[in-house]
Design a protein around this motif. Structure first.
Motif, PDB file in Angstrom:
ATOM      1  N   PHE A   1     -42.362   0.659  18.213  1.00  0.00           N
ATOM      2  CA  PHE A   1     -43.119  -0.097  19.209  1.00  0.00           C
ATOM      3  C   PHE A   1     -42.359  -1.314  19.724  1.00  0.00           C
ATOM      4  N   THR A   2     -41.381  -1.784  18.975  1.00  0.00           N
ATOM      5  CA  THR A   2     -40.684  -3.008  19.380  1.00  0.00           C
ATOM      6  C   THR A   2     -39.174  -2.795  19.475  1.00  0.00           C
ATOM      7  N   GLU A   3     -38.523  -2.526  18.353  1.00  0.00           N
ATOM      8  CA  GLU A   3     -37.058  -2.488  18.318  1.00  0.00           C
ATOM      9  C   GLU A   3     -36.461  -1.397  19.194  1.00  0.00           C
ATOM     10  N   VAL A   4     -37.173  -0.280  19.338  1.00  0.00           N
ATOM     11  CA  VAL A   4     -36.592   0.858  20.059  1.00  0.00           C
ATOM     12  C   VAL A   4     -36.401   0.554  21.548  1.00  0.00           C
ATOM     13  N   ARG A   5     -37.131  -0.427  22.067  1.00  0.00           N
ATOM     14  CA  ARG A   5     -37.048  -0.748  23.500  1.00  0.00           C
ATOM     15  C   ARG A   5     -36.385  -2.090  23.752  1.00  0.00           C
ATOM     16  N   ALA A   6     -35.730  -2.641  22.766  1.00  0.00           N
ATOM     17  CA  ALA A   6     -35.142  -3.970  22.909  1.00  0.00           C
ATOM     18  C   ALA A   6     -33.699  -3.969  22.412  1.00  0.00           C
ATOM     19  N   GLU A   7     -33.009  -5.065  22.724  1.00  0.00           N
ATOM     20  CA  GLU A   7     -31.695  -5.263  22.132  1.00  0.00           C
ATOM     21  C   GLU A   7     -31.897  -5.508  20.649  1.00  0.00           C
ATOM     22  N   PRO A   8     -30.985  -5.052  19.785  1.00  0.00           N
ATOM     23  CA  PRO A   8     -29.693  -4.446  20.095  1.00  0.00           C
ATOM     24  C   PRO A   8     -29.710  -2.908  20.208  1.00  0.00           C
TER      25      PRO A   8
END
Length: 233
Positions: free
Chosen positions: A36-43
């Motif tokens: 929900f969060t890391e997969v769509r954000a850097e890095p």
């Protein structure tokens, strides 16, 4: 170096690939990310610009995306034929048939349910329509899978294969969304129960849940930030 599988939580389809790595019996590493969060954000986007999981960093340090492509990469390294079959055999053809079915329509059938859950601006009528479409699609694919299955304990006989790995990662989505009555699909339900009792699947589920779990084949977790730094270098 060992391959590194980036797997997602919660309810990631990649859980089945973790089980497959265990069945394969060769050393590997993992990176755990939040879907929900890391997969769509850097890095992570520097590793996979599409913002999807799973992702495999191969033993040559090369990124490989898409569940089916990763499964075929594992098949090519399954020299002991623990999770696959010899090339140019009927069993190998059937394995690929199951894998393609599970990775396309069976997985995609749940899409309308995810759309209804994630579309914050959708009306209640739109969400109800998506769920109704999802129910029809999920039940259609379960009927087809039930008809495809034989009488063996697993999809292709007496032992779990890559087909079972792809199945177990996504089959629980129907239960999560209450899309089916398991009693309507006894073969599918029995396979799901059998796989969830498998030590490799229990291990993969524990990791997905963030619980402590160890395996002789798992050489450790690589933090996402470190993985991204390696890729940049």
């Amino acid at each position: 170096m060992e391959p590194i599988l980036v797997y997602g939580h919660p309810l990631g389809s990649s859980m089945g690939l973790v089980a497959a790595l265990e069945w394969l019996g060769q050393p590997y590493r993992l990176t755990r990310i939040d879907l929900f969060t890391e997969v769509r954000a850097e890095p992570y986007l520097r590793l996979n610009g599409r913002g999807e999981a799973p992702l495999l960093i191969t033993d040559r340090g090369e990124p490989l995306t898409e569940t089916l492509a990763i499964a075929l990469w594992l098949e090519a390294r399954d020299t002991e034929r623990r999770i696959s079959f010899a090339p140019d055999t009927r069993q190998a053809d059937l394995l690929h048939q199951y894998m393609a079915f599970l990775n396309t329509g069976f997985t995609a059938a749940v899409g309308p349910y995810w759309a209804a859950m994630e579309a914050a601006d959708a009306t209640s009528e739109q969400q109800a329509a998506w769920r109704a479409l999802g129910r029809r699609q999920v039940n259609d694919r379960h009927r087809k899978l039930e008809a495809m299955m034989g009488e063996g304990p697993y999809l292709l006989g007496e032992r779990p294969t890559l087909a079972d790995a792809l199945f177990v990662g996504v089959a629980r989505w129907a239960d999560f969304h209450q899309a089916i009555d398991p009693a309507d699909y006894p073969k599918v339900a029995a396979l799901k129960a059998r796989l969830h009792d498998d030590p490799a699947v229990r291990f993969a589920l524990a990791l997905e849940a963030g619980e402590p779990a160890t395996s002789p084949m798992l050489m450790g977790h690589v933090p996402l930030e470190e993985l991204a730094r390696r890729a940049a270098a």
